[in-house]
Design an enzyme around this catalytic site. Structure first.
Site, mmCIF file in Angstrom:
data_model
loop_
_atom_site.group_PDB
_atom_site.id
_atom_site.type_symbol
_atom_site.label_atom_id
_atom_site.label_comp_id
_atom_site.label_asym_id
_atom_site.label_seq_id
_atom_site.Cartn_x
_atom_site.Cartn_y
_atom_site.Cartn_z
ATOM 1 N N PHE A 9 38.190 42.707 24.508
ATOM 2 C CA PHE A 9 37.640 42.493 22.890
ATOM 3 C C PHE A 9 38.080 41.339 22.447
ATOM 4 O O PHE A 9 37.062 40.450 21.854
ATOM 5 C CB PHE A 9 38.047 43.725 22.307
ATOM 6 C CG PHE A 9 37.919 43.849 20.819
ATOM 7 C CD1 PHE A 9 36.728 43.549 20.287
ATOM 8 C CD2 PHE A 9 38.723 44.130 20.092
ATOM 9 C CE1 PHE A 9 36.140 43.666 18.942
ATOM 10 C CE2 PHE A 9 38.787 44.102 18.455
ATOM 11 C CZ PHE A 9 37.505 43.594 17.862
ATOM 12 N N TYR A 34 53.367 52.298 25.074
ATOM 13 C CA TYR A 34 52.736 51.108 24.689
ATOM 14 C C TYR A 34 53.636 49.972 24.052
ATOM 15 O O TYR A 34 54.012 48.986 24.178
ATOM 16 C CB TYR A 34 51.590 51.187 24.143
ATOM 17 C CG TYR A 34 50.889 49.905 23.426
ATOM 18 C CD1 TYR A 34 50.653 49.052 24.459
ATOM 19 C CD2 TYR A 34 50.796 49.714 22.258
ATOM 20 C CE1 TYR A 34 49.796 47.705 23.709
ATOM 21 C CE2 TYR A 34 50.296 48.807 21.512
ATOM 22 C CZ TYR A 34 49.693 47.829 22.328
ATOM 23 O OH TYR A 34 49.222 46.479 21.951
#
Length: 295
Positions: A13, A137
């Site tokens: 993206f 993460y």
């Protein structure tokens, strides 16, 4: 002769917009990615976790600047070890490969994340806020930052910590694209979680412009928030989408989406970034949503 810019995660993206931004700025861009690619730039298929392959690819390119975007980014990803293999070890492999080049790059931008701050502090956070990662993460990203400091005497590294950002092409598993998708198809109902939380949302085109300016100025060894400096609640976003489309949607709260002890207001202080790079293309959220909703 054009300078060579290497973009990892170029087919993702953010990567696609970064390739466009660097190309428009006059760089000869080479994209590194592990999946299927289009023909809009020169791409090389490579895996960050393949140490030998990465050294071969990078030393053959001898890039002038590097923007490292490749990462496993969806917090809800089920395989915790993958965060560390890609985000930490993959980044280390890249830095080692860059050190093996005959020519040292002029700038190496590493994209970290504002997730490293966790959910323990409210308000507008500056880079002095203590990291307090709350998931694998975020831990992988702060670990990447600390690991990168082992290379800062060898490479001109700058670290960016983007807060939330969005735009056309972002996966619908992320919040704003999910909301936009419901409005685009005129869905009667949408299920959301905490409705009263407010967050900082930037436009992906603004983010890559900030990255470009950081690459050009290369404040070696520094860390910068990349944020809009404005916060919006989910209901603010719903209201903006309603105004832009003329479509009213019923909002229901799904208990499965509700996070306990979530900070009510959280945004980014980007004054350090602005002080370094000056004005950058910050888009208002209404402009970003209009682009996503109406094209």
């Amino acid at each position: 002769m054009k300078k060579c810019a290497l973009v990892t995660g170029a087919s993702g993206f953010t990567g696609r917009y970064m390739v466009e931004e660097l190309s428009a700025a006059g760089y000869d861009v080479v994209g590194l990615a592990s999946d299927a690619l289009d023909d809009s730039a020169n791409y090389i298929s490579a895996d960050l976790t393949d140490h030998a392959q990465l050294i071969e690819v990078v030393t053959s390119l001898q890039p002038d600047v590097v923007v490292h975007l490749a990462a496993l980014a969806f917090v809800g990803h089920g395989d915790a070890s993958a965060f560390y293999n890609v985000n930490l070890i993959g980044t280390r492999n890249l830095l080692e490969a860059l050190c093996a080049c005959d020519k040292k790059p002029e700038a190496v931008l590493l994209a970290s994340s504002a997730n490293v701050y966790g959910n323990q502090s409210s308000g507008f956070l500056s880079e002095t806020a203590l990291p307090n990662p709350a998931n694998d993460y975020a831990v992988s990203k702060i670990a990447m930052e600390y690991m990168a400091r082992l290379w800062m005497d060898k490479l001109p590294i700058v670290i960016a910590r983007p807060f939330n950002y969005t735009g056309v092409g972002q996966d619908e598993k992320f919040l704003l694209p999910k909301i936009v998708s419901h409005f685009r198809r005129k869905a009667p109902v949408i299920e959301l979680g905490n409705l009263d939380v407010s967050r900082d949302f930037s436009d992906v085109r603004s983010v890559v412009n900030a990255y470009l300016k950081l690459v050009k100025s290369c404040p070696q060894g520094e860390t910068f928030n990349v944020a809009s400096g404005s916060i919006y609640s989910l209901m603010d976003i719903i209201q903006l989408c309603t105004e832009l489309t003329g479509h009213a949607i019923e909002v229901t709260v799904n208990p499965d989406f509700v996070r306990t002890n979530e900070i009510k207001e959280l945004g980014g202080d980007a004054s350090k970034l602005t002080g370094r790079i000056g004005d950058w293309k910050k888009a208002e959220l209404r402009e970003t949503l209009s682009w996503m909703l109406l094209g």
